[in-house]
Design a protein around this motif. Structure first.
Motif, PDB file in Angstrom:
ATOM      1  N   LYS B  31       0.950  -1.219  -0.005  1.00 25.74           N
ATOM      2  CA  LYS B  31      -0.099  -0.089   0.066  1.00 25.74           C
ATOM      3  C   LYS B  31       0.803   1.344  -0.105  1.00 25.74           C
ATOM      4  O   LYS B  31       1.811   1.345   0.599  1.00 25.74           O
ATOM      5  CB  LYS B  31      -0.952  -0.009   1.281  1.00 25.74           C
ATOM      6  N   LYS B  34       0.898   2.163  -4.833  1.00 26.39           N
ATOM      7  CA  LYS B  34       0.167   1.594  -6.158  1.00 26.39           C
ATOM      8  C   LYS B  34       0.339   2.263  -7.545  1.00 26.39           C
ATOM      9  O   LYS B  34      -0.179   2.011  -8.232  1.00 26.39           O
ATOM     10  CB  LYS B  34      -1.377   1.813  -5.727  1.00 26.39           C
ATOM     11  N   GLN B  35       1.247   3.298  -7.548  1.00 23.07           N
ATOM     12  CA  GLN B  35       1.548   4.093  -8.750  1.00 23.07           C
ATOM     13  C   GLN B  35       2.386   2.759  -9.533  1.00 23.07           C
ATOM     14  O   GLN B  35       2.189   2.933 -10.946  1.00 23.07           O
ATOM     15  CB  GLN B  35       2.732   4.905  -8.624  1.00 23.07           C
ATOM     16  N   LYS B  92      -4.224   8.235 -11.513  1.00 23.63           N
ATOM     17  CA  LYS B  92      -3.205   8.017 -10.838  1.00 23.63           C
ATOM     18  C   LYS B  92      -2.957   8.875  -9.618  1.00 23.63           C
ATOM     19  O   LYS B  92      -2.938   8.690  -8.310  1.00 23.63           O
ATOM     20  CB  LYS B  92      -1.820   7.929 -11.544  1.00 23.63           C
ATOM     21  N   LEU B  95      -6.273   9.454  -7.415  1.00 27.58           N
ATOM     22  CA  LEU B  95      -6.461   8.170  -6.325  1.00 27.58           C
ATOM     23  C   LEU B  95      -5.638   8.567  -5.136  1.00 27.58           C
ATOM     24  O   LEU B  95      -6.280   8.326  -4.158  1.00 27.58           O
ATOM     25  CB  LEU B  95      -6.238   7.026  -6.986  1.00 27.58           C
ATOM     26  N   THR B  96      -4.638   8.948  -5.284  1.00 31.63           N
ATOM     27  CA  THR B  96      -3.321   9.150  -4.169  1.00 31.63           C
ATOM     28  C   THR B  96      -4.005  10.434  -3.441  1.00 31.63           C
ATOM     29  O   THR B  96      -4.170  10.339  -2.174  1.00 31.63           O
ATOM     30  CB  THR B  96      -2.171   9.621  -4.735  1.00 31.63           C
ATOM     31  N   GLU B  99      -6.932   9.542  -1.064  1.00 36.64           N
ATOM     32  CA  GLU B  99      -6.898   8.454  -0.568  1.00 36.64           C
ATOM     33  C   GLU B  99      -7.764   6.937  -0.681  1.00 36.64           C
ATOM     34  O   GLU B  99      -8.381   6.616   0.304  1.00 36.64           O
ATOM     35  CB  GLU B  99      -7.117   8.661   1.227  1.00 36.64           C
ATOM     36  N   GLU B 101      -6.330   4.798  -2.853  1.00 33.92           N
ATOM     37  CA  GLU B 101      -5.600   4.042  -3.910  1.00 33.92           C
ATOM     38  C   GLU B 101      -5.792   2.522  -3.635  1.00 33.92           C
ATOM     39  O   GLU B 101      -5.154   1.969  -2.559  1.00 33.92           O
ATOM     40  CB  GLU B 101      -4.040   4.318  -3.467  1.00 33.92           C
ATOM     41  N   HIS B 102      -6.516   1.871  -4.631  1.00 36.35           N
ATOM     42  CA  HIS B 102      -6.637   0.459  -4.671  1.00 36.35           C
ATOM     43  C   HIS B 102      -6.214   0.149  -6.132  1.00 36.35           C
ATOM     44  O   HIS B 102      -6.724   0.689  -6.802  1.00 36.35           O
ATOM     45  CB  HIS B 102      -7.773   0.093  -4.063  1.00 36.35           C
TER      46      HIS B 102
END
Lengths: 105, 481
Positions: B31, B34-35, B92, B95-96, B99, B101-102
């Motif tokens: 975790k 995830k990039q 990308k 999502l970061t 919060e 990021e999956h």
């Protein structure tokens, strides 16, 4: 043998019940059942038409196979739908779609 | 499975296998990193795009004519894969920042994309149906991806319920078409209609139900009720992908089915399609005026744009105009995809936590503080309105020409009038950006800015050489139409 039109009428009635149910019922689960009713009405007419065309069509199985595809796809859709309903029940303590009114404009 | 079969679905297979593998690989990516998943997804999409490009020029039928690989499908495959790449690029950073990021996000996007591509390749109603569901089900999940937010949950459920509703119409329509002709293959249905073996009344009801079902998918009035809520409630990166990709795929299916299967029904269907197009343009544009939230305004704008694209279908049975009309439709689809993606990119750049930064008033002062970003936004707004020097203008010209050549003058006039109306709310954004004082904050993310820049450049550059793009869209129609 029951005439084709009887089946078709039944299928049309089931489809209309499903379509109406989605419009007038407010409980998400009942709405899901109405969707199933619509899809199964289509399945019924597929099977009936497949029998009707059995004698003179090369692709007689298309109708019957379609039914299986519809059933599997409906199951996949319901899996996603029920998961969403569970999540929504957790945050709203209700699955009434009238309670879902954050988005408006 | 013969080699031809394999070759026809090669890009889709690569995409699906890559997505499944990515789902496993993602387990081992910690975790916060995830990039890497995003990068892997982008590589997969680029690889698929490479294969799709290498297939240009082929004309093959696989699986007993159920799936084809022709100019039309390759053109849409390329467009959709580019949409996917843009989709990864804008997601990308987004999502970061929010919060959520999956890694599943990218997998779901790739699966949905494979459904869209299959939709463009389908020449059998069974495949069309399966593709429609493969496209939709991951999108339902994506719409609800920002789970802890009530808006996103609500958007997901609304999209799912109305999507399932429209599926019901599609399936019932297909069953009636099957009943009328005894087959589900496009060629078979066409032959049955030409040979007089089809029951016309059943066929007509079936095709109308099919149109209703797809009308839901692409958001035509009066089947558009879900669009504003879902577009507003979904995470913006999902909205961008959905607005471009799902619409392109839906229109691909409508184009192929109605132009290659139902020319015989044109007398009955043409007024309906023209009416839907007119209603969509009017309602979409007039409702957009009243919006203060940019996501909601763009949702109504996307409804209106669907009305313009639908204009290309109206002369679908007229042998002489059909080719130019459909290539005009494809042309506008490209213009819409590029422009709307860029616009959503800018919305993403300005969005802040808890739904802040989404009012049109928040764009005040953008022109002074971030001149390049504001210039791109101005280009997109001009393109959506249909003003020079943008792709939107050229696209609209081609569309209106198609409508006039098809003999529906009133629709072309209505198109021009509603474009004038739309100028009000599109240009308002430009006015707010340049003439109002304000201090907007944007999130600087390399991939996002790159995407916006590419979209803006494409919008301007292609408008200078529209012949090239039009040549491609015409080439896409060489076969099977």
């Amino acid at each position: 043998m029951v005439p084709l039109n009887y089946y078709l009428a039944l299928s049309a009635i089931l489809f209309s019940m499903g379509a109406l149910g989605i419009l007038i019922r407010r409980n998400s689960l009942i709405i899901f059942m109405s969707v199933e009713l619509m899809l199964n009405a289509a399945n019924l007419s597929f099977v009936i038409f497949a029998r009707q065309w059995a004698a003179n069509s090369a692709s007689v199985f298309n109708g019957q196979i379609f039914v299986f595809f519809v059933m599997t796809v409906a199951a996949a859709e319901v899996a996603v739908g029920l998961a969403l309903i569970v999540v929504i029940f957790r945050s709203h303590q209700s699955i009434d779609i009238d309670q879902l009114n954050n988005l408006k404009g | 499975m013969t080699q031809t079969d394999f070759y026809t679905i090669l890009p889709i297979s690569i995409l699906i296998i890559w997505a499944c593998a990515l789902l496993l690989v993602d387990l081992f990516i910690p975790k916060g990193h995830k990039q890497t998943t995003a990068l892997l997804a982008a590589i997969g999409l680029a690889l698929t795009l490479g294969f799709s490009l290498s297939q240009i020029g082929s004309d093959l039928k696989g699986f007993n004519g159920m799936i084809v690989l022709d100019g039309f499908s390759i053109f849409l495959d390329v467009l959709l894969l580019l949409t996917g790449l843009f989709g990864v690029a804008v997601a990308k950073g987004y999502l970061t920042r929010f919060e959520m990021e999956h890694g599943e996000y990218y997998v779901l996007m790739m699966l949905s994309l494979s459904g869209m591509m299959l939709m463009a390749q389908a020449t059998d109603l069974i495949i069309t149906f399966l593709a429609l569901e493969l496209l939709s089900i991951p999108l339902y999940v994506l719409a609800a991806f920002a789970l802890e937010h009530n808006e996103s949950e609500e958007a997901g459920l609304k999209y799912l319920l109305l999507g399932a509703y429209s599926t019901g119409f599609v399936v019932f329509g297909i069953s009636l078409i099957f009943g009328a002709t005894g087959t589900t293959s496009f060629a078979g249905i066409f032959a049955a209609i030409q040979g007089g073996a089809a029951t016309m009344s059943l066929l007509l009801i079936g095709s109308a139900l099919l149109l209703v079902g797809f009308g839901f998918k692409v958001g035509l009035v009066p089947f558009h009720m879900w669009t504003p809520d879902v577009y507003q409630g979904s995470p913006t990166s999902v909205t961008a992908f959905m607005a471009a990709g799902a619409k392109a795929a839906g229109f691909a299916a409508i184009l192929r089915i109605f132009a290659s299967v139902f020319p015989a029904l044109a007398v009955d269907l043409m007024p309906i399609v023209a009416g839907l197009s007119a209603l969509t343009m009017i309602v979409g544009n007039f409702t957009a005026i009243a919006q203060t939230d940019i996501k909601r305004m763009l949702a109504f704008s996307s409804i209106a744009q669907a009305g313009y694209i639908l204009m290309a279908f109206v002369p679908f049975a007229n042998e002489t105009v059909r080719a130019t009309a459909i290539s005009a439709g494809l042309f506008y689809l490209v213009a819409y995809t590029v422009t709307s993606f860029g616009t959503w990119g800018i919305v993403i750049a300005l969005e802040k936590a808890e739904g802040k930064g989404l009012a049109i008033a928040d764009y005040a002062g953008l022109g002074k503080k971030y001149p390049l970003l504001a210039a791109s936004m101005a280009v997109f707004m001009l393109s959506l309105t249909g003003l020079p020097p943008t792709l939107g203008l050229v696209g609209k010209l081609y569309l209106f020409r198609a409508a006039i050549e098809g003999g529906v003058y009133w629709l072309a006039i209505l198109g021009v009038l509603t474009s004038l109306v739309s100028a009000y709310y599109y240009l308002r954004v430009i006015v707010v950006m340049y003439m109002k004082e304000g201090d907007p904050q944007i999130s600087r993310e390399g991939w996002l800015e790159f995407t916006i820049g590419v979209c803006a450049l494409l919008t301007v550059l292609f408008s200078l050489v529209p012949q090239q793009l039009f040549a491609w869209t015409s080439q896409a129609l060489m076969f099977h139409f």
